[in-house]
Design a protein around this motif. Structure first.
Motif, PDB file in Angstrom:
ATOM      1  N   LEU A   1       0.827  -1.206   0.000  1.00 17.93           N
ATOM      2  CA  LEU A   1       0.000   0.000   0.000  1.00 17.93           C
ATOM      3  C   LEU A   1       0.864   1.260   0.000  1.00 17.93           C
ATOM      4  O   LEU A   1       0.543   2.239  -0.676  1.00 17.93           O
ATOM      5  CB  LEU A   1      -0.939   0.003   1.202  1.00 17.93           C
ATOM      6  CG  LEU A   1      -2.100  -0.986   1.138  1.00 17.93           C
ATOM      7  CD1 LEU A   1      -2.814  -1.053   2.490  1.00 17.93           C
ATOM      8  CD2 LEU A   1      -3.073  -0.616   0.035  1.00 17.93           C
ATOM      9  N   ALA A   2       1.951   1.237   0.749  1.00 18.56           N
ATOM     10  CA  ALA A   2       2.853   2.389   0.777  1.00 18.56           C
ATOM     11  C   ALA A   2       3.494   2.629  -0.583  1.00 18.56           C
ATOM     12  O   ALA A   2       3.791   3.766  -0.948  1.00 18.56           O
ATOM     13  CB  ALA A   2       3.931   2.192   1.846  1.00 18.56           C
ATOM     14  N   ALA A   3       3.676   1.551  -1.351  1.00 13.79           N
ATOM     15  CA  ALA A   3       4.248   1.675  -2.697  1.00 13.79           C
ATOM     16  C   ALA A   3       3.179   1.912  -3.758  1.00 13.79           C
ATOM     17  O   ALA A   3       3.503   2.174  -4.918  1.00 13.79           O
ATOM     18  CB  ALA A   3       5.044   0.411  -3.036  1.00 13.79           C
ATOM     19  N   GLY A   4       1.915   1.778  -3.378  1.00 12.90           N
ATOM     20  CA  GLY A   4       0.842   1.994  -4.339  1.00 12.90           C
ATOM     21  C   GLY A   4       0.625   0.838  -5.291  1.00 12.90           C
ATOM     22  O   GLY A   4       0.212   1.043  -6.436  1.00 12.90           O
ATOM     23  N   ILE A   5       0.912  -0.395  -4.846  1.00 13.76           N
ATOM     24  CA  ILE A   5       0.669  -1.559  -5.705  1.00 13.76           C
ATOM     25  C   ILE A   5      -0.337  -2.498  -5.043  1.00 13.76           C
ATOM     26  O   ILE A   5      -0.576  -2.439  -3.854  1.00 13.76           O
ATOM     27  CB  ILE A   5       1.963  -2.340  -6.042  1.00 13.76           C
ATOM     28  CG1 ILE A   5       2.538  -3.023  -4.802  1.00 13.76           C
ATOM     29  CG2 ILE A   5       2.980  -1.464  -6.717  1.00 13.76           C
ATOM     30  CD1 ILE A   5       3.479  -4.147  -5.126  1.00 13.76           C
ATOM     31  N   ARG A   6      -0.871  -3.376  -5.855  1.00 17.67           N
ATOM     32  CA  ARG A   6      -1.877  -4.338  -5.396  1.00 17.67           C
ATOM     33  C   ARG A   6      -1.205  -5.488  -4.656  1.00 17.67           C
ATOM     34  O   ARG A   6      -0.254  -6.080  -5.158  1.00 17.67           O
ATOM     35  CB  ARG A   6      -2.642  -4.853  -6.610  1.00 17.67           C
ATOM     36  CG  ARG A   6      -3.883  -5.638  -6.291  1.00 17.67           C
ATOM     37  CD  ARG A   6      -4.635  -5.889  -7.608  1.00 17.67           C
ATOM     38  NE  ARG A   6      -5.856  -6.606  -7.401  1.00 17.67           N
ATOM     39  CZ  ARG A   6      -7.050  -6.034  -7.246  1.00 17.67           C
ATOM     40  NH1 ARG A   6      -7.164  -4.736  -7.292  1.00 17.67           N
ATOM     41  NH2 ARG A   6      -8.121  -6.768  -7.071  1.00 17.67           N
ATOM     42  N   PHE A   7      -1.711  -5.796  -3.472  1.00 20.79           N
ATOM     43  CA  PHE A   7      -1.188  -6.891  -2.658  1.00 20.79           C
ATOM     44  C   PHE A   7      -2.100  -8.104  -2.794  1.00 20.79           C
ATOM     45  O   PHE A   7      -3.313  -7.975  -2.900  1.00 20.79           O
ATOM     46  CB  PHE A   7      -1.133  -6.455  -1.183  1.00 20.79           C
ATOM     47  CG  PHE A   7      -0.798  -7.579  -0.236  1.00 20.79           C
ATOM     48  CD1 PHE A   7       0.466  -8.128  -0.206  1.00 20.79           C
ATOM     49  CD2 PHE A   7      -1.768  -8.099   0.616  1.00 20.79           C
ATOM     50  CE1 PHE A   7       0.771  -9.173   0.662  1.00 20.79           C
ATOM     51  CE2 PHE A   7      -1.477  -9.136   1.488  1.00 20.79           C
ATOM     52  CZ  PHE A   7      -0.203  -9.669   1.508  1.00 20.79           C
ATOM     53  N   HIS A   8      -1.493  -9.287  -2.759  1.00 22.31           N
ATOM     54  CA  HIS A   8      -2.245 -10.545  -2.797  1.00 22.31           C
ATOM     55  C   HIS A   8      -1.792 -11.413  -1.630  1.00 22.31           C
ATOM     56  O   HIS A   8      -0.602 -11.709  -1.504  1.00 22.31           O
ATOM     57  CB  HIS A   8      -2.008 -11.291  -4.112  1.00 22.31           C
ATOM     58  CG  HIS A   8      -2.424 -10.512  -5.307  1.00 22.31           C
ATOM     59  ND1 HIS A   8      -3.713 -10.456  -5.744  1.00 22.31           N
ATOM     60  CD2 HIS A   8      -1.714  -9.728  -6.151  1.00 22.31           C
ATOM     61  CE1 HIS A   8      -3.800  -9.685  -6.802  1.00 22.31           C
ATOM     62  NE2 HIS A   8      -2.591  -9.222  -7.066  1.00 22.31           N
ATOM     63  N   ILE A   9      -2.726 -11.806  -0.778  1.00 26.22           N
ATOM     64  CA  ILE A   9      -2.409 -12.764   0.277  1.00 26.22           C
ATOM     65  C   ILE A   9      -2.114 -14.094  -0.412  1.00 26.22           C
ATOM     66  O   ILE A   9      -2.836 -14.504  -1.323  1.00 26.22           O
ATOM     67  CB  ILE A   9      -3.577 -12.895   1.268  1.00 26.22           C
ATOM     68  CG1 ILE A   9      -3.712 -11.595   2.077  1.00 26.22           C
ATOM     69  CG2 ILE A   9      -3.380 -14.093   2.198  1.00 26.22           C
ATOM     70  CD1 ILE A   9      -4.883 -11.558   3.033  1.00 26.22           C
ATOM     71  N   SER A  10      -1.044 -14.766   0.010  1.00 24.08           N
ATOM     72  CA  SER A  10      -0.624 -15.987  -0.668  1.00 24.08           C
ATOM     73  C   SER A  10      -0.496 -17.151   0.309  1.00 24.08           C
ATOM     74  O   SER A  10       0.234 -17.062   1.297  1.00 24.08           O
ATOM     75  CB  SER A  10       0.719 -15.770  -1.360  1.00 24.08           C
ATOM     76  OG  SER A  10       1.201 -16.984  -1.885  1.00 24.08           O
ATOM     77  N   VAL A  11      -1.186 -18.247  -0.012  1.00 17.52           N
ATOM     78  CA  VAL A  11      -1.008 -19.472   0.765  1.00 17.52           C
ATOM     79  C   VAL A  11       0.083 -20.338   0.158  1.00 17.52           C
ATOM     80  O   VAL A  11       0.474 -21.339   0.735  1.00 17.52           O
ATOM     81  CB  VAL A  11      -2.326 -20.271   0.920  1.00 17.52           C
ATOM     82  CG1 VAL A  11      -3.350 -19.450   1.687  1.00 17.52           C
ATOM     83  CG2 VAL A  11      -2.866 -20.722  -0.415  1.00 17.52           C
ATOM     84  N   ASP A  12       0.566 -19.960  -1.050  1.00 21.39           N
ATOM     85  CA  ASP A  12       1.757 -20.557  -1.649  1.00 21.39           C
ATOM     86  C   ASP A  12       1.724 -22.091  -1.648  1.00 21.39           C
ATOM     87  O   ASP A  12       2.698 -22.726  -1.277  1.00 21.39           O
ATOM     88  CB  ASP A  12       2.996 -20.036  -0.908  1.00 21.39           C
ATOM     89  CG  ASP A  12       4.295 -20.388  -1.617  1.00 21.39           C
ATOM     90  OD1 ASP A  12       4.297 -20.464  -2.850  1.00 21.39           O
ATOM     91  OD2 ASP A  12       5.314 -20.595  -0.921  1.00 21.39           O
ATOM     92  N   ASN A  13       0.612 -22.671  -2.050  1.00 22.74           N
ATOM     93  CA  ASN A  13       0.514 -24.138  -2.048  1.00 22.74           C
ATOM     94  C   ASN A  13      -0.348 -24.599  -3.212  1.00 22.74           C
ATOM     95  O   ASN A  13      -1.300 -25.353  -3.039  1.00 22.74           O
ATOM     96  CB  ASN A  13      -0.063 -24.627  -0.713  1.00 22.74           C
ATOM     97  CG  ASN A  13       0.187 -26.109  -0.489  1.00 22.74           C
ATOM     98  OD1 ASN A  13       1.103 -26.694  -1.058  1.00 22.74           O
ATOM     99  ND2 ASN A  13      -0.651 -26.725   0.332  1.00 22.74           N
ATOM    100  N   LEU A  14      -0.001 -24.153  -4.410  1.00 24.70           N
ATOM    101  CA  LEU A  14      -0.820 -24.446  -5.587  1.00 24.70           C
ATOM    102  C   LEU A  14      -0.814 -25.922  -5.967  1.00 24.70           C
ATOM    103  O   LEU A  14      -1.805 -26.444  -6.465  1.00 24.70           O
ATOM    104  CB  LEU A  14      -0.351 -23.600  -6.779  1.00 24.70           C
ATOM    105  CG  LEU A  14      -0.436 -22.083  -6.567  1.00 24.70           C
ATOM    106  CD1 LEU A  14       0.175 -21.356  -7.746  1.00 24.70           C
ATOM    107  CD2 LEU A  14      -1.861 -21.641  -6.320  1.00 24.70           C
TER     108      LEU A  14
END
Length: 196
Positions: free
Chosen positions: A108-121
């Motif tokens: 948010l401070a950088a102005g980009i979209r964040f995605h929560i990741s469970v990293d287990n595809l």
């Protein structure tokens, strides 16, 4: 707004190269942390594929790691790659709450979209994705109320200054909470929290 990983490298290295003898480095397929291999050497926070989001995530881990952990390869943490069992995934989710909460605020401070990741595809996904999302949110709220760890706060402030996001941060935060954790209503306490 242009988001180049080279900007993150410049900002991170300007902030931490001298005080912490650590630099941010663009890497290959896997991120990792490499402690300095000699007394006057530099530790390296290596992010994957030159991805901006990967750099923010790896910086988040570094900003949380204590002095002893920063002397160990990958901070001495066990890591099981994508394809984890439910038990391994649960352990992964426990240790990812703080880094992802901090990464969210950095994003948010950088102005980009964040995605929560469970990293287990390749595995069964999240152990409990709703709980994980709520845990990341609650930790981010705590960071907003109490402040980030010292190095994280320095980096957050630098990102806000570089990208000029301070003025709209609270509105961006509320919008992101609705997007990422729609089942959660932001309490009055987080609405009234000043920017981190």
């Amino acid at each position: 707004m242009n988001h180049s990983p080279n900007d993150l490298i410049m900002l991170f290295n300007d902030l931490f190269r001298e005080d912490y003898r650590t630099i941010l480095v663009r890497g290959g397929s896997e991120p990792e942390y490499l402690p300095a291999d000699q007394p006057e050497g530099l530790a390296q926070v290596v992010f994957a594929h030159g991805y901006y989001a990967s750099a923010l995530h790896e910086i988040s881990h570094w900003c949380i790691a204590g002095a002893h952990r920063r002397t160990l390869h990958d901070y001495g943490y066990w890591y099981c790659p994508d394809g984890r069992t439910p038990e391994q995934q649960e352990a992964f989710e426990l240790v990812e709450v703080k880094p992802q909460a901090q990464e969210w605020l950095f994003s948010l401070a950088a102005g980009i979209r964040f995605h929560i990741s469970v990293d287990n595809l390749s595995g069964d996904g999240a152990r409990d994705e709703r709980r994980f999302r709520n845990n990341v949110l609650e930790q981010a709220i705590r960071y907003r109320e109490r402040g980030l760890p010292e190095r994280g706060q320095r980096f957050f402030d630098t990102l806000q200054s570089f990208y000029g996001t301070a003025q709209d941060f609270d509105e961006s935060w509320r919008r992101d909470v609705r997007r990422l954790v729609p089942s959660h209503s932001i309490s009055d306490r987080s609405r009234n929290t000043e920017a981190v």
